[in-house]
Design a protein around this motif. Structure first.
Motif, PDB file in Angstrom:
ATOM      1  N   MET A  50      86.173   2.951  -7.153  1.00 39.18           N
ATOM      2  CA  MET A  50      86.067   1.955  -5.957  1.00 39.18           C
ATOM      3  C   MET A  50      84.678   1.265  -6.406  1.00 39.18           C
ATOM      4  N   ILE A  51      83.282   2.825  -6.175  1.00 37.69           N
ATOM      5  CA  ILE A  51      82.083   1.683  -6.975  1.00 37.69           C
ATOM      6  C   ILE A  51      81.642   1.509  -8.262  1.00 37.69           C
ATOM      7  N   ASP A  52      82.086   2.205  -8.941  1.00 35.11           N
ATOM      8  CA  ASP A  52      82.908   1.667 -10.457  1.00 35.11           C
ATOM      9  C   ASP A  52      83.015   0.166 -10.604  1.00 35.11           C
ATOM     10  N   ARG A  53      84.066   0.518  -9.671  1.00 34.41           N
ATOM     11  CA  ARG A  53      84.980  -0.992  -9.914  1.00 34.41           C
ATOM     12  C   ARG A  53      84.155  -2.157  -9.014  1.00 34.41           C
ATOM     13  N   MET A  54      83.170  -1.174  -8.297  1.00 35.85           N
ATOM     14  CA  MET A  54      82.903  -3.047  -7.742  1.00 35.85           C
ATOM     15  C   MET A  54      81.166  -3.288  -8.819  1.00 35.85           C
ATOM     16  N   VAL A  55      80.597  -2.545  -9.401  1.00 39.33           N
ATOM     17  CA  VAL A  55      79.513  -2.700 -10.146  1.00 39.33           C
ATOM     18  C   VAL A  55      79.646  -3.613 -11.984  1.00 39.33           C
ATOM     19  N   GLU A  56      80.824  -3.589 -12.130  1.00 38.60           N
ATOM     20  CA  GLU A  56      82.156  -4.078 -13.416  1.00 38.60           C
ATOM     21  C   GLU A  56      82.388  -5.221 -12.930  1.00 38.60           C
ATOM     22  N   ALA A  57      82.710  -5.179 -11.789  1.00 41.11           N
ATOM     23  CA  ALA A  57      84.068  -6.268 -11.182  1.00 41.11           C
ATOM     24  C   ALA A  57      83.292  -7.608 -12.351  1.00 41.11           C
ATOM     25  N   ASP A  58      83.744  -8.452 -12.927  1.00 40.25           N
ATOM     26  CA  ASP A  58      83.915  -9.990 -13.456  1.00 40.25           C
ATOM     27  C   ASP A  58      84.826 -10.769 -12.828  1.00 40.25           C
ATOM     28  N   SER A  59      84.756 -10.596 -11.238  1.00 42.95           N
ATOM     29  CA  SER A  59      85.396 -11.629 -10.569  1.00 42.95           C
ATOM     30  C   SER A  59      84.995 -11.369  -9.065  1.00 42.95           C
ATOM     31  N   ALA A  60      85.086 -13.148  -8.591  1.00 46.46           N
ATOM     32  CA  ALA A  60      84.385 -11.950  -7.282  1.00 46.46           C
ATOM     33  C   ALA A  60      86.338 -11.481  -6.599  1.00 46.46           C
ATOM     34  N   GLU A 112      96.530  -2.364  -5.599  1.00 47.28           N
ATOM     35  CA  GLU A 112      96.789  -1.731  -7.055  1.00 47.28           C
ATOM     36  C   GLU A 112      95.528  -0.603  -7.510  1.00 47.28           C
ATOM     37  N   LEU A 113      94.018  -1.062  -7.035  1.00 48.43           N
ATOM     38  CA  LEU A 113      92.831  -0.382  -7.305  1.00 48.43           C
ATOM     39  C   LEU A 113      93.457   1.779  -6.726  1.00 48.43           C
ATOM     40  N   LEU A 114      93.869   1.641  -5.213  1.00 50.91           N
ATOM     41  CA  LEU A 114      93.591   2.670  -4.430  1.00 50.91           C
ATOM     42  C   LEU A 114      95.548   4.232  -4.797  1.00 50.91           C
ATOM     43  N   GLU A 115      96.072   3.344  -5.584  1.00 54.99           N
ATOM     44  CA  GLU A 115      97.349   3.508  -5.616  1.00 54.99           C
ATOM     45  C   GLU A 115      97.535   5.162  -6.330  1.00 54.99           C
ATOM     46  N   ALA A 158      87.913  -4.092  -4.472  1.00 59.85           N
ATOM     47  CA  ALA A 158      86.444  -2.697  -4.534  1.00 59.85           C
ATOM     48  C   ALA A 158      86.466  -2.877  -3.410  1.00 59.85           C
ATOM     49  N   VAL A 159      85.617  -3.897  -2.926  1.00 60.48           N
ATOM     50  CA  VAL A 159      85.043  -3.431  -1.578  1.00 60.48           C
ATOM     51  C   VAL A 159      85.848  -2.837  -0.103  1.00 60.48           C
ATOM     52  N   GLN A 160      86.698  -3.562  -0.227  1.00 63.72           N
ATOM     53  CA  GLN A 160      87.559  -3.669  -0.205  1.00 63.72           C
ATOM     54  C   GLN A 160      88.173  -2.304   0.553  1.00 63.72           C
ATOM     55  N   ALA A 161      88.757  -1.223  -0.919  1.00 61.23           N
ATOM     56  CA  ALA A 161      89.275  -0.895  -1.348  1.00 61.23           C
ATOM     57  C   ALA A 161      88.049   1.264  -0.548  1.00 61.23           C
ATOM     58  N   LEU A 162      87.208   0.735  -1.219  1.00 63.28           N
ATOM     59  CA  LEU A 162      86.400   1.624  -0.975  1.00 63.28           C
ATOM     60  C   LEU A 162      86.588   1.485   1.087  1.00 63.28           C
ATOM     61  N   ASP A 163      85.837   0.217   1.148  1.00 55.10           N
ATOM     62  CA  ASP A 163      86.578   0.533   3.194  1.00 55.10           C
ATOM     63  C   ASP A 163      87.319   1.550   3.434  1.00 55.10           C
ATOM     64  N   ARG A 164      88.549   1.686   3.428  1.00 56.03           N
ATOM     65  CA  ARG A 164      89.206   2.245   3.058  1.00 56.03           C
ATOM     66  C   ARG A 164      89.534   3.352   3.139  1.00 56.03           C
ATOM     67  N   ILE A 165      88.659   4.265   1.968  1.00 58.99           N
ATOM     68  CA  ILE A 165      88.721   4.871   1.772  1.00 58.99           C
ATOM     69  C   ILE A 165      88.031   5.682   2.817  1.00 58.99           C
ATOM     70  N   LEU A 166      86.610   5.357   3.253  1.00 54.92           N
ATOM     71  CA  LEU A 166      85.373   5.418   4.269  1.00 54.92           C
ATOM     72  C   LEU A 166      86.013   5.486   5.763  1.00 54.92           C
ATOM     73  N   MET A 167      86.732   4.670   5.739  1.00 55.47           N
ATOM     74  CA  MET A 167      87.133   4.491   7.018  1.00 55.47           C
ATOM     75  C   MET A 167      87.752   5.528   7.361  1.00 55.47           C
ATOM     76  N   ALA A 168      88.787   5.315   6.595  1.00 59.96           N
ATOM     77  CA  ALA A 168      90.034   6.961   6.541  1.00 59.96           C
ATOM     78  C   ALA A 168      89.511   8.357   6.586  1.00 59.96           C
ATOM     79  N   GLY A 169      88.290   7.962   5.377  1.00 64.25           N
ATOM     80  CA  GLY A 169      87.940   9.826   5.839  1.00 64.25           C
ATOM     81  C   GLY A 169      87.385  10.561   7.220  1.00 64.25           C
ATOM     82  N   ARG A 170      87.511   9.943   7.787  1.00 66.30           N
ATOM     83  CA  ARG A 170      86.594   9.935   9.771  1.00 66.30           C
ATOM     84  C   ARG A 170      85.518  10.374   9.226  1.00 66.30           C
TER      85      ARG A 170
END
Length: 618
Positions: free
Chosen positions: A546-556, A386-389, A562-574
């Motif tokens: 995703m970084i904004d979402r991490m910082v603003e997150a109000d639940s675990a 949902e975050l990446l879509e 958000a971190v896992q979504a960022l991780d996908r962006i970073l890895m797929a960025g190659r």
């Protein structure tokens, strides 16, 4: 060999401790619930240690004082100011000499306890934080730490300091004294992380630096509040720190069992071989071994066999971070993900790992490998999807569908990888013409691999050179012959600070509590602003969201997604060709150097060596 078992305390069993939920399954209590002065703060939930604790769980309050530890560093130094961009600072000044308002526990994901600040209070809506200075806080010259010192430090670092300080300071709307010992920082918008970031800012003595150009490099020993003072400096060759017997915080519970050694010395050497020979000769008393193969088979000289040297393995439960060869996307040839993937295909990690490391260490397959923050295999699902879509059209291939590194081959030449790389290069407009990879206009695919001849914190210079040599040979059948340039530490820092490279060695440690510092690593400002850690020149609106979402997150759950979504962006960025990581630290040391049996979650991390170590004398 001394090997420690994994920690079994339930509250620290897994790496994602930051995200522990209450037993009933409700969301962790937000920082905003703090409504009165407290002894500590955590990014989520309550600090693990209660008001009135007597010592950190990984410190030995009965450790004896005295003794000396000598460590080795590669290269040299020309500055004692680690808070600015200019110069190559000596290691240890910012660790042993200066302190911050609060101190981080390395047994919790992101929890701070009061140090220079006796208490901390956070606004119910996360719009401000107040620190109250400890009445006993003193600089090493005996002068009191004042609100003027603190305010000047915040303002100076935030406007003239290293770029790592600038981003957070831009989110401070006001700083003002409150009463005789209080200080309030008001933020431009609600921010759960900012109180902790401000609590970790180093506090300097205003009178030492006021009226001078703070941005200029200097070898003048700074006056700090820390447990050590600069003792002797041989510029570029060695620096030693001596324990201050009048250290203002020596009797506080937060420091019980810490800072036990009288002298901490760092000697600088030209390369890793010289460093290791100095260790074998007894001139260095602690050595971090980076090669599993060497660790297992080469510690057989007489002192080691006789027990004068001890091999200790320190487990950790922190993310792997990212390490490998980074490609500078500011260079047009690396602006295409297909070219970057081709480079990844040609780096036969399986063969390299077996040849140089006995195949022991696992490969980094995620920026957060070894933790629950790592992206999952296969397509994104649930909240991550949902975050990446909303960014689907602009995401690199694999971010949503799943991305995995090539398996590689046991042989030096990975022919399947070569075929895939050639196809990718052709799709990107590059073909082999007369034995050389060229574009449609006949221009060669040429680039430079820049290396620090002294090595890094996690890899020796010789090891990175060996990896690169194998990589360069693997590229030849593809019609590519990179130029490898070795520089000394000062030249290397200068060029990488200004992104003057095509490809270079890259290391970024990541914690269990990633937050706004990720903007310094991957934010678009680093495309042009010098001195950031965005060496790849990454400019991704999705990553910043995703970084904004991490910082603003109000639940675990939201934070993890958000971190896992960022991780996908970073890895797929190659952007990086990842190598391996070790889930343990390998420390060889003199047998009279000891550390507690209780190992913190972060393991061998800043705050462990030499802080909790001591020397036993007969």
């Amino acid at each position: 060999m001394r090997i420690f078992e994994n920690l079994n305390k339930c509250a620290i069993r897994r790496t994602n401790l930051r995200l522990l939920m209450l037993a009933a399954g409700v969301a962790a209590m937000p920082l905003a619930s703090l409504a009165e002065p407290a002894h500590g703060i955590a990014i989520y939930g309550e600090p693990a240690l209660p008001q009135g604790f007597d010592h950190l769980p990984y410190a030995n309050p009965d450790a004896p004082k005295g003794g000396t530890i000598r460590m080795a560093e590669p290269g040299g130094f020309d500055s004692l100011k680690p808070w600015i961009l200019k110069g190559n600072p000596a290691w240890g000044v910012g660790v042993h000499v200066t302190e911050s308002l609060m101190m981080r526990s390395i047994d919790e994901p992101f929890t701070l306890y009061g140090l220079l600040a006796e208490t901390v209070e956070v606004a119910p809506d996360d719009t401000w934080v107040e620190f109250t200075l400890h009445p006993q806080a003193r600089f090493s010259d005996g002068s009191a730490v004042t609100l003027d010192d603190v305010i000047w430090s915040f303002q100076t670092l935030g406007t003239q300091g290293h770029p790592r300080y600038l981003g957070a300071w831009s989110r401070v709307a006001a700083i003002e004294p409150v009463g005789e010992r209080g200080l309030r920082l008001t933020f431009t918008e609600p921010d759960r992380e900012m109180p902790l970031l401000m609590g970790l800012r180093p506090i300097l003595q205003k009178s030492q630096w006021e009226g001078r150009d703070f941005t200029e490099s200097s070898l003048e020993p700074p006056v700090g509040t820390g447990p050590y003072v600069v003792d002797r400096v041989d510029p570029g060759r060695s620096i030693s720190f001596r324990r201050n017997p009048d250290y203002w915080a020596r009797d506080l519970p937060i420091t019980a069992g810490l800072h036990n050694l009288d002298v901490i010395r760092y000697d600088y050497f030209g390369d890793a071989n010289a460093m290791f020979e100095a260790f074998k000769a007894g001139e260095v008393t602690v050595w971090r071994e980076l090669s599993a193969q060497k660790w297992a088979g080469e510690y057989n000289w007489p002192q080691a066999q006789q027990g004068a040297i001890v091999q200790s393995e320190i487990p950790h439960q922190r993310p792997s971070g990212i390490m490998g060869l980074v490609m500078n996307g500011r260079n047009p040839i690396f602006d295409d993900w297909r070219v970057r993937q081709a480079m990844i295909e040609m780096f036969n990690f399986r063969f390299i790992n077996q040849t140089l490391n006995g195949g022991v260490d696992p490969r980094i397959t995620s920026y957060f490998s070894n933790s629950d923050l790592a992206m999952g295999d296969g397509p994104a699902t649930g909240r991550v999807a949902e975050l990446l879509e909303p960014f689907a059209d602009d995401l690199p291939p694999g971010a949503l569908d799943g991305y995995a590194l090539p398996e590689g081959s046991d042989r030096a030449m990975d022919r399947a990888g070569l075929r895939r790389a050639a196809t990718l290069m052709e799709e990107a407009g590059w073909t082999v013409q007369d034995g050389q990879m060229r574009d449609a206009e006949g221009r060669p695919f040429a680039f430079e691999i820049l290396l620090n001849q002294n090595g890094t914190a996690l890899r020796t210079g010789s090891e990175t050179q060996q990896m690169v040599n194998i990589f360069v040979e693997a590229l030849r059948p593809l019609g590519i012959t990179p130029r490898v340039t070795l520089l000394d530490a000062a030249q290397y820092v200068e060029r990488t600070n200004n992104y003057q490279f095509d490809m270079t060695w890259y290391e970024r440690a990541l914690s269990l509590s990633p937050g706004s510092e990720q903007r310094l690593y991957w934010g678009r400002a680093g495309v042009t602003e010098p001195g950031t850690r965005n060496w790849m020149g990454m400019d991704s609106p999705a990553a910043e969201a995703m970084i904004d979402r991490m910082v603003e997150a109000d639940s675990a759950e939201e934070f993890t997604a958000a971190v896992q979504a960022l991780d996908r962006i970073l890895m797929a960025g190659r952007h990086v060709i990842p190598v391996g990581f070790s889930p343990i630290s390998r420390l060889a040391h003199a047998a009279d150097l000891k550390f507690p049996d209780r190992i913190p979650v972060y393991g061998d991390w800043p705050g462990f060596l030499p802080e909790v170590w001591w020397q036993e004398t007969n």
